[in-house]
Design a protein around this motif. Structure first.
Motif, PDB file in Angstrom:
ATOM      1  N   LYS A   2       0.850  -1.197   0.000  1.00  0.00           N
ATOM      2  CA  LYS A   2       0.000   0.000   0.000  1.00  0.00           C
ATOM      3  C   LYS A   2       0.889   1.252   0.000  1.00  0.00           C
ATOM      4  O   LYS A   2       1.768   1.407   0.847  1.00  0.00           O
ATOM      5  CB  LYS A   2      -0.910  -0.008   1.221  1.00  0.00           C
ATOM      6  N   THR A   3       0.634   2.139  -0.965  1.00  0.00           N
ATOM      7  CA  THR A   3       1.550   3.258  -1.222  1.00  0.00           C
ATOM      8  C   THR A   3       0.816   4.594  -1.289  1.00  0.00           C
ATOM      9  O   THR A   3      -0.232   4.709  -1.933  1.00  0.00           O
ATOM     10  CB  THR A   3       2.285   3.035  -2.563  1.00  0.00           C
ATOM     11  N   ALA A   4       1.375   5.584  -0.628  1.00  0.00           N
ATOM     12  CA  ALA A   4       0.912   6.971  -0.753  1.00  0.00           C
ATOM     13  C   ALA A   4       1.943   7.740  -1.566  1.00  0.00           C
ATOM     14  O   ALA A   4       3.151   7.580  -1.350  1.00  0.00           O
ATOM     15  CB  ALA A   4       0.731   7.617   0.620  1.00  0.00           C
ATOM     16  N   TYR A  47      -2.817   4.015  -2.170  1.00  0.00           N
ATOM     17  CA  TYR A  47      -3.657   4.482  -1.061  1.00  0.00           C
ATOM     18  C   TYR A  47      -4.288   5.812  -1.446  1.00  0.00           C
ATOM     19  O   TYR A  47      -5.501   5.976  -1.435  1.00  0.00           O
ATOM     20  CB  TYR A  47      -2.822   4.635   0.219  1.00  0.00           C
ATOM     21  N   ARG A  48      -3.450   6.768  -1.796  1.00  0.00           N
ATOM     22  CA  ARG A  48      -3.947   8.077  -2.234  1.00  0.00           C
ATOM     23  C   ARG A  48      -2.778   8.893  -2.778  1.00  0.00           C
ATOM     24  O   ARG A  48      -1.631   8.685  -2.402  1.00  0.00           O
ATOM     25  CB  ARG A  48      -4.625   8.835  -1.082  1.00  0.00           C
ATOM     26  N   LYS A  93      -8.902   9.510  -6.240  1.00  0.00           N
ATOM     27  CA  LYS A  93      -7.837   9.156  -5.301  1.00  0.00           C
ATOM     28  C   LYS A  93      -6.802  10.261  -5.137  1.00  0.00           C
ATOM     29  O   LYS A  93      -5.635   9.993  -4.824  1.00  0.00           O
ATOM     30  CB  LYS A  93      -7.138   7.866  -5.748  1.00  0.00           C
ATOM     31  N   ASP A 149       1.371  15.231   6.914  1.00  0.00           N
ATOM     32  CA  ASP A 149       0.791  14.053   6.256  1.00  0.00           C
ATOM     33  C   ASP A 149       1.715  12.843   6.351  1.00  0.00           C
ATOM     34  O   ASP A 149       1.256  11.711   6.569  1.00  0.00           O
ATOM     35  CB  ASP A 149       0.468  14.358   4.788  1.00  0.00           C
ATOM     36  N   LEU A 153       0.490   9.463   8.168  1.00  0.00           N
ATOM     37  CA  LEU A 153       0.487   8.190   7.441  1.00  0.00           C
ATOM     38  C   LEU A 153       1.339   7.147   8.166  1.00  0.00           C
ATOM     39  O   LEU A 153       0.984   5.962   8.222  1.00  0.00           O
ATOM     40  CB  LEU A 153       1.024   8.397   6.023  1.00  0.00           C
ATOM     41  N   GLN A 158      -1.144   3.666   7.838  1.00  0.00           N
ATOM     42  CA  GLN A 158      -2.088   3.639   6.728  1.00  0.00           C
ATOM     43  C   GLN A 158      -1.449   3.138   5.442  1.00  0.00           C
ATOM     44  O   GLN A 158      -2.142   2.712   4.525  1.00  0.00           O
ATOM     45  CB  GLN A 158      -2.670   5.044   6.511  1.00  0.00           C
ATOM     46  N   VAL A 159      -0.129   3.218   5.362  1.00  0.00           N
ATOM     47  CA  VAL A 159       0.597   2.773   4.166  1.00  0.00           C
ATOM     48  C   VAL A 159       1.866   2.042   4.583  1.00  0.00           C
ATOM     49  O   VAL A 159       2.309   2.134   5.732  1.00  0.00           O
ATOM     50  CB  VAL A 159       0.970   3.959   3.241  1.00  0.00           C
ATOM     51  N   ILE A 162       5.903   5.296   1.138  1.00  0.00           N
ATOM     52  CA  ILE A 162       5.629   6.677   0.750  1.00  0.00           C
ATOM     53  C   ILE A 162       6.594   7.047  -0.370  1.00  0.00           C
ATOM     54  O   ILE A 162       7.810   6.869  -0.240  1.00  0.00           O
ATOM     55  CB  ILE A 162       5.806   7.653   1.935  1.00  0.00           C
TER      56      ILE A 162
END
Length: 217
Positions: A2-4, A47-48, A93, A149, A153, A158-159, A162
């Motif tokens: 999972k990547t932001a 992720y976003r 997203k 942020d 994160l 959440q991720v 990054i």
């Protein structure tokens, strides 16, 4: 994983113009989204996308050389940036994080390379032209929003990764925090030169942009 993906908007627009040339706001926004997905193994890993920028300058300024009053709110650059931000707002997203420009301190300056030419007399004062001056205006709140942020994160898990698309070292404290929390922190400077000391604060440097000619770096 999972990547932001976090993007310094002012940096990206400058590098994208250098690497890809002029584009419409709609096409530049699409190019940016496509570029972000190049950092993913699977599109579901996203992720976003967090995009950081400032609304364009709308102030009137007098050019120090010509004495001409320039209304930036009526410029083509103002319209382009407004449309670009509007296009980014509509992307799936994508989360926009807008700071503001320090318009009260905006001014024209002579960049260092011009000053050097004046000092070594390869350029005379009387030969100065409009293009020898640049608009100096600072962003307010953007670096802080990026740092907050990254911390959020990381702490909330959440991720797992990054990716930061940026070109300076203001992110170092936040990247160190993220790495302590076990986040894989990747920097994409889009071939912009970075200080070698930054490598100790990131987990990798990955650029998905085509390498520009040496003269354009």
């Amino acid at each position: 994983m999972k990547t932001a993906i976090l993007i310094d908007g002012a940096f990206y627009k400058k590098r994208a113009f250098l690497l890809y040339g002029s584009r419409s706001p709609k096409d530049r926004a699409k190019d940016l989204i496509d570029y972000c997905y190049k950092h993913l193994t699977d599109k579901d890993d996203l992720y976003r996308i967090f995009y950081y920028d400032c609304p364009p300058i709308s102030k009137k300024l007098v050019h120090p050389l010509t004495g001409e009053a320039i209304d930036f709110s009526k410029s083509s650059l103002y319209d382009w940036n407004q449309q670009f931000i509007s296009c980014m707002m509509k992307q799936r997203k994508v989360a926009l994080r807008l700071g503001r420009l320090s318009e009260e301190n905006a001014n024209y300056i002579i960049p260092s390379y011009v000053t050097k030419k004046l000092c070594d007399k390869s350029l005379r004062l009387e030969d100065l032209k409009e293009e020898h001056f640049i608009l100096d205006i600072k962003q307010k709140g953007v670096d802080m929003k990026i740092g907050i942020d990254i911390a959020s994160l990381a702490y909330k898990r959440q991720v797992e990764r990054i990716v930061l698309i940026a070109g300076d070292s203001d992110f170092v404290p936040a990247s160190k925090l993220a790495r302590r929390e076990g986040i894989d922190f990747v920097l994409d400077p889009m071939w912009n030169h970075i200080n070698p000391d930054l490598f100790e604060h990131i987990d990798g440097l990955i650029t998905k942009a085509p390498k520009p000619p040496t003269s354009e770096k």
